[in-house]
Design an enzyme around this catalytic site. Structure first.
Site, PDB file in Angstrom:
ATOM      1  N   GLY A 118       0.776  -1.233   0.000  1.00 43.11           N
ATOM      2  CA  GLY A 118       0.000   0.000   0.000  1.00 43.11           C
ATOM      3  C   GLY A 118       0.805   1.280   0.000  1.00 43.11           C
ATOM      4  O   GLY A 118       0.223   2.363  -0.046  1.00 43.11           O
ATOM      5  N   GLY A 119       2.112   1.194   0.032  1.00 41.52           N
ATOM      6  CA  GLY A 119       2.928   2.399   0.124  1.00 41.52           C
ATOM      7  C   GLY A 119       3.179   3.114  -1.186  1.00 41.52           C
ATOM      8  O   GLY A 119       3.498   4.303  -1.196  1.00 41.52           O
ATOM      9  N   GLY A 169       2.440   3.048  -5.840  1.00 46.11           N
ATOM     10  CA  GLY A 169       1.755   2.527  -7.019  1.00 46.11           C
ATOM     11  C   GLY A 169       0.258   2.352  -6.858  1.00 46.11           C
ATOM     12  O   GLY A 169      -0.438   3.193  -6.286  1.00 46.11           O
ATOM     13  N   LEU A 170      -0.247   1.233  -7.387  1.00 50.40           N
ATOM     14  CA  LEU A 170      -1.676   0.940  -7.345  1.00 50.40           C
ATOM     15  C   LEU A 170      -2.203   0.854  -5.919  1.00 50.40           C
ATOM     16  O   LEU A 170      -3.306   1.320  -5.636  1.00 50.40           O
ATOM     17  CB  LEU A 170      -1.974  -0.380  -8.072  1.00 50.40           C
ATOM     18  CG  LEU A 170      -1.845  -0.367  -9.578  1.00 50.40           C
ATOM     19  CD1 LEU A 170      -2.014  -1.777 -10.140  1.00 50.40           C
ATOM     20  CD2 LEU A 170      -2.860   0.569 -10.199  1.00 50.40           C
ATOM     21  N   ARG A 226       7.357  -3.583   3.129  1.00 47.24           N
ATOM     22  CA  ARG A 226       8.601  -3.790   3.881  1.00 47.24           C
ATOM     23  C   ARG A 226       9.302  -2.505   4.291  1.00 47.24           C
ATOM     24  O   ARG A 226      10.075  -2.513   5.240  1.00 47.24           O
ATOM     25  CB  ARG A 226       9.563  -4.648   3.054  1.00 47.24           C
ATOM     26  CG  ARG A 226       9.090  -6.084   2.891  1.00 47.24           C
ATOM     27  CD  ARG A 226       9.998  -6.902   2.006  1.00 47.24           C
ATOM     28  NE  ARG A 226       9.966  -6.351   0.655  1.00 47.24           N
ATOM     29  CZ  ARG A 226      11.019  -6.276  -0.138  1.00 47.24           C
ATOM     30  NH1 ARG A 226      12.189  -6.714   0.244  1.00 47.24           N
ATOM     31  NH2 ARG A 226      10.901  -5.747  -1.340  1.00 47.24           N
ATOM     32  N   ASP A 243       6.588  -8.030   5.831  1.00 47.48           N
ATOM     33  CA  ASP A 243       6.847  -8.763   4.600  1.00 47.48           C
ATOM     34  C   ASP A 243       5.740  -9.793   4.420  1.00 47.48           C
ATOM     35  O   ASP A 243       5.537 -10.637   5.291  1.00 47.48           O
ATOM     36  CB  ASP A 243       8.213  -9.447   4.703  1.00 47.48           C
ATOM     37  CG  ASP A 243       8.683 -10.058   3.406  1.00 47.48           C
ATOM     38  OD1 ASP A 243       7.847 -10.431   2.558  1.00 47.48           O
ATOM     39  OD2 ASP A 243       9.914 -10.192   3.243  1.00 47.48           O
ATOM     40  N   SER A 266      17.666 -16.594 -12.304  1.00 45.13           N
ATOM     41  CA  SER A 266      18.119 -17.607 -11.357  1.00 45.13           C
ATOM     42  C   SER A 266      16.905 -18.226 -10.681  1.00 45.13           C
ATOM     43  O   SER A 266      15.803 -17.655 -10.699  1.00 45.13           O
ATOM     44  CB  SER A 266      19.028 -16.971 -10.295  1.00 45.13           C
ATOM     45  OG  SER A 266      18.264 -16.097  -9.481  1.00 45.13           O
ATOM     46  N   TYR A 285      -1.918 -11.808 -17.699  1.00 44.66           N
ATOM     47  CA  TYR A 285      -0.925 -12.887 -17.733  1.00 44.66           C
ATOM     48  C   TYR A 285      -1.440 -14.136 -17.021  1.00 44.66           C
ATOM     49  O   TYR A 285      -0.975 -15.241 -17.290  1.00 44.66           O
ATOM     50  CB  TYR A 285       0.380 -12.494 -17.041  1.00 44.66           C
ATOM     51  CG  TYR A 285       1.074 -11.245 -17.506  1.00 44.66           C
ATOM     52  CD1 TYR A 285       0.945 -10.758 -18.795  1.00 44.66           C
ATOM     53  CD2 TYR A 285       1.890 -10.553 -16.633  1.00 44.66           C
ATOM     54  CE1 TYR A 285       1.608  -9.615 -19.199  1.00 44.66           C
ATOM     55  CE2 TYR A 285       2.559  -9.404 -17.034  1.00 44.66           C
ATOM     56  CZ  TYR A 285       2.418  -8.939 -18.315  1.00 44.66           C
ATOM     57  OH  TYR A 285       3.069  -7.808 -18.710  1.00 44.66           O
TER      58      TYR A 285
END
Length: 188
Positions: free
Chosen positions: A22-23, A25-26, A46, A72, A112, A154
């Site tokens: 929530g910090g 962007g969307l 985080r 997290d 990776s 996607y």
């Protein structure tokens, strides 16, 4: 920029909503809209410094009540801390927006296994962690909660260069359908 929102003014009055990621962007944009509609919002991610800045900015813009809890989504203890802090602050949880995400734009052969695991852990396991823990809270307290899990096209089609994200979002879509079928008996 002016716009008319989809929902009526006050339509989320006093609803308590947790927004993962929530910090920025969307998540930040949706949190702002929820506050404008009268909700009490809890944001989590985080980075505490980003959460603090977002809290100050959105409260100033909306006059709403926003709380933040650093954590997290991959860590169940952080998830339960956010849930406990939300209940302590606002008395309940009415809705969950699983928005936290991570992605790498890369040809698959260059990724990776750690990169793949990181994206799947944030997107799919993070969504699962919050869905399960808040779902159990709603069931135990006979609350008809609302859960919104963010997916993407996607999820249905797949896409080049975002294989871990596409796989994780497809898992979120299936998770959402599966728990909806299971939890319908609880009214969630």
């Amino acid at each position: 920029m002016s716009y008319e929102g989809m929902l009526k003014e006050g339509s989320l009055k006093d609803k308590v909503i947790i927004v993962t990621g929530g910090g920025t962007g969307l998540g930040k944009s949706m949190s702002k809209y929820f506050l404008e509609l009268g909700a009490k919002v809890v944001i989590t991610s985080r980075k505490e410094e980003i959460l603090k800045k977002t809290k100050e900015e959105l409260e100033e813009l909306t006059g709403g009540s926003l709380h933040y809890v650093p954590g997290d989504v991959r860590n169940v203890e952080d998830v339960t801390t956010t849930i406990d802090s939300t209940i302590s602050k606002f008395g309940r949880i009415d809705a969950l927006l699983n928005n936290a995400a991570g992605n790498f734009i890369s040809p698959t052969e260059n990724l990776s296994t750690k990169a793949f695991d990181t994206v799947v852990d944030i997107v799919l396991k993070g969504t699962y962690n919050y869905s399960l823990e808040i779902g159990k809270y709603w069931i135990e307290n006979n609350i008809k909660g609302t859960m919104l899990n963010i997916v993407t096209t996607y999820s249905y089609t797949g896409s080049a260069y975002v294989v871990p994200y596409a796989c994780a979002k497809a898992g979120v879509l299936t998770l959402t359908k599966s728990i909806a079928a299971e939890w319908v008996k609880y009214g969630i």
